[in-house]
Design a protein around this motif. Structure first.
Motif, PDB file in Angstrom:
ATOM      1  N   GLN A   1     -72.903  80.996  -2.979  1.00 48.73           N
ATOM      2  CA  GLN A   1     -71.519  80.778  -3.420  1.00 48.73           C
ATOM      3  C   GLN A   1     -70.463  81.227  -2.412  1.00 48.73           C
ATOM      4  OE1 GLN A   1     -69.147  83.111  -4.483  1.00 48.73           O
ATOM      5  NE2 GLN A   1     -70.395  84.985  -4.424  1.00 48.73           N
ATOM      6  N   PRO A   2     -70.678  82.291  -1.615  1.00 58.86           N
ATOM      7  CA  PRO A   2     -69.631  82.610  -0.636  1.00 58.86           C
ATOM      8  C   PRO A   2     -69.523  81.566   0.475  1.00 58.86           C
ATOM      9  CG  PRO A   2     -71.115  84.487  -0.995  1.00 58.86           C
ATOM     10  CD  PRO A   2     -71.784  83.272  -1.548  1.00 58.86           C
ATOM     11  N   LYS A   3     -70.607  80.799   0.688  1.00 60.75           N
ATOM     12  CA  LYS A   3     -70.664  79.865   1.812  1.00 60.75           C
ATOM     13  C   LYS A   3     -70.433  78.412   1.389  1.00 60.75           C
ATOM     14  CE  LYS A   3     -74.265  82.932   3.602  1.00 60.75           C
ATOM     15  NZ  LYS A   3     -75.701  83.064   3.872  1.00 60.75           N
ATOM     16  N   ALA A   4     -70.787  78.094   0.144  1.00 61.24           N
ATOM     17  CA  ALA A   4     -70.708  76.703  -0.308  1.00 61.24           C
ATOM     18  C   ALA A   4     -69.272  76.185  -0.287  1.00 61.24           C
ATOM     19  CB  ALA A   4     -71.291  76.581  -1.711  1.00 61.24           C
ATOM     20  N   PHE A   5     -68.334  77.029  -0.722  1.00 62.82           N
ATOM     21  CA  PHE A   5     -66.928  76.618  -0.750  1.00 62.82           C
ATOM     22  C   PHE A   5     -66.453  76.289   0.663  1.00 62.82           C
ATOM     23  CE2 PHE A   5     -62.358  77.159  -0.921  1.00 62.82           C
ATOM     24  CZ  PHE A   5     -62.005  76.596  -2.137  1.00 62.82           C
ATOM     25  N   ASP A   6     -66.764  77.179   1.623  1.00 68.71           N
ATOM     26  CA  ASP A   6     -66.338  76.954   3.008  1.00 68.71           C
ATOM     27  C   ASP A   6     -66.997  75.708   3.595  1.00 68.71           C
ATOM     28  OD1 ASP A   6     -64.761  79.210   2.924  1.00 68.71           O
ATOM     29  OD2 ASP A   6     -66.282  80.514   3.806  1.00 68.71           O
ATOM     30  N   ALA A   7     -68.264  75.480   3.242  1.00 68.51           N
ATOM     31  CA  ALA A   7     -68.956  74.285   3.738  1.00 68.51           C
ATOM     32  C   ALA A   7     -68.301  73.025   3.179  1.00 68.51           C
ATOM     33  CB  ALA A   7     -70.433  74.343   3.344  1.00 68.51           C
ATOM     34  N   ALA A   8     -67.893  73.079   1.910  1.00 68.07           N
ATOM     35  CA  ALA A   8     -67.224  71.929   1.299  1.00 68.07           C
ATOM     36  C   ALA A   8     -65.847  71.702   1.924  1.00 68.07           C
ATOM     37  CB  ALA A   8     -67.101  72.139  -0.213  1.00 68.07           C
ATOM     38  N   VAL A   9     -65.131  72.782   2.204  1.00 70.71           N
ATOM     39  CA  VAL A   9     -63.826  72.665   2.871  1.00 70.71           C
ATOM     40  C   VAL A   9     -63.986  72.020   4.240  1.00 70.71           C
ATOM     41  CG1 VAL A   9     -61.963  73.966   3.965  1.00 70.71           C
ATOM     42  CG2 VAL A   9     -62.679  74.560   1.662  1.00 70.71           C
ATOM     43  N   GLU A  10     -64.986  72.472   4.979  1.00 72.65           N
ATOM     44  CA  GLU A  10     -65.235  71.905   6.304  1.00 72.65           C
ATOM     45  C   GLU A  10     -65.496  70.406   6.218  1.00 72.65           C
ATOM     46  OE1 GLU A  10     -68.400  72.396  10.034  1.00 72.65           O
ATOM     47  OE2 GLU A  10     -68.380  73.866   8.399  1.00 72.65           O
ATOM     48  N   ARG A  11     -66.260  69.998   5.213  1.00 75.14           N
ATOM     49  CA  ARG A  11     -66.560  68.574   5.053  1.00 75.14           C
ATOM     50  C   ARG A  11     -65.303  67.789   4.671  1.00 75.14           C
ATOM     51  NH1 ARG A  11     -68.284  64.273   6.867  1.00 75.14           N
ATOM     52  NH2 ARG A  11     -69.370  62.817   5.489  1.00 75.14           N
ATOM     53  N   LEU A  12     -64.456  68.371   3.829  1.00 71.64           N
ATOM     54  CA  LEU A  12     -63.199  67.703   3.466  1.00 71.64           C
ATOM     55  C   LEU A  12     -62.300  67.544   4.691  1.00 71.64           C
ATOM     56  CD1 LEU A  12     -62.417  69.432   0.048  1.00 71.64           C
ATOM     57  CD2 LEU A  12     -63.001  67.027   0.385  1.00 71.64           C
ATOM     58  N   CYS A  13     -62.331  68.525   5.598  1.00 73.87           N
ATOM     59  CA  CYS A  13     -61.578  68.405   6.850  1.00 73.87           C
ATOM     60  C   CYS A  13     -62.126  67.259   7.694  1.00 73.87           C
ATOM     61  CB  CYS A  13     -61.647  69.710   7.639  1.00 73.87           C
ATOM     62  SG  CYS A  13     -60.655  71.068   6.981  1.00 73.87           S
ATOM     63  N   GLU A  14     -63.452  67.176   7.778  1.00 75.28           N
ATOM     64  CA  GLU A  14     -64.083  66.108   8.557  1.00 75.28           C
ATOM     65  C   GLU A  14     -63.744  64.735   7.986  1.00 75.28           C
ATOM     66  OE1 GLU A  14     -68.175  67.151   8.338  1.00 75.28           O
ATOM     67  OE2 GLU A  14     -68.052  68.724   9.867  1.00 75.28           O
ATOM     68  N   ARG A  15     -63.615  64.661   6.681  1.00 75.96           N
ATOM     69  CA  ARG A  15     -63.274  63.389   6.031  1.00 75.96           C
ATOM     70  C   ARG A  15     -61.797  63.033   6.195  1.00 75.96           C
ATOM     71  NH1 ARG A  15     -66.902  61.443   2.112  1.00 75.96           N
ATOM     72  NH2 ARG A  15     -68.513  62.873   1.358  1.00 75.96           N
TER      73      ARG A  15
END
Length: 223
Positions: free
Chosen positions: A92-106
């Motif tokens: 959970q501490p990492k999943a949010f950041d990983a999702a944010v990174e993907r939203l940036c890539e999109r």
């Protein structure tokens, strides 16, 4: 643009203008749960008696999902128990950041960095393309407030948001009592296959326990 459940949770939690995360801790748990549920819907994960297995480790073609799937496979190789709650606590501490990174890539959000006192770096993620969030919020409104029948993904998303106590994030400005009963009914309804239901129920149980514990700790601290 087809964003994943983990990204949808994250998108709801990010303030459109400031880019700050609302309910960051709860959103992290829900985002991790959303990724697990998406992988379950894709047939890559299975949940039995609260334990994760990987019946199919082939890539889904989605960067976020495949990245987390690889980490789950590695984790299961080290942890034979494979308890879903243990993975959510770990991720959970990492999943949010990983999702944010993907939203940036999109190109859905963009990263703004600001240094404080010349030492600390603060990151914010204001929205760039609002089409994905508009579609998401319309879908939630139709199902929760206007009685439309949800599909499996929307059922899972609503169940996770409800369990994590993210009612205000999903429906800003709407009193919780106006949406919580319908969200609970959807989470307990008959809109999903049995294996997916088991995954949702297991993740809900973990999220509810975390939410209760967090609320209790906050109450004690303020007394």
């Amino acid at each position: 643009m087809a964003v994943t459940l983990g990204e949808e949770v994250t998108l709801l939690a990010l303030d459109d203008e400031s880019g700050a995360a609302k309910g960051r801790s709860a959103a992290g748990w829900a985002a991790a749960g959303g990724i697990l549920l998406e992988l379950t819907l894709a047939g890559r994960l299975a949940v039995t008696d609260g334990r994760l297995t990987v019946p199919d480790s082939t890539p889904t073609g989605d960067v976020l999902l495949d990245g987390r799937l690889g980490k789950i496979v590695e984790w299961l190789g080290r942890d034979a128990k494979g308890k879903i709650g243990d993975w959510l606590a770990k991720d959970q501490p990492k999943a949010f950041d990983a999702a944010v990174e993907r939203l940036c890539e999109r190109g859905v959000v963009t990263e703004h960095k600001r240094r404080t006192l010349g030492i600390f770096t603060t990151r914010r993620y204001p929205e760039v393309d609002g089409s994905a969030e508009r579609e998401l919020r319309h879908r939630l409104e139709d199902v929760v407030r206007y009685g439309a029948e949800p599909d499996e993904r929307t059922t899972g998303l609503i169940a996770l948001l409800h369990a994590a106590g993210l009612h205000e994030v999903a429906f800003p400005g709407v009193p919780r009592k106006q949406v919580a009963p319908r969200m609970e009914a959807i989470a307990e309804g008959q809109w999903v296959a049995e294996d997916v239901r088991q995954a949702i129920e297991n993740m809900q149980a973990v999220l509810v326990a975390v939410t209760v514990a967090t609320t209790t700790a906050t109450t004690v601290a303020t007394m």
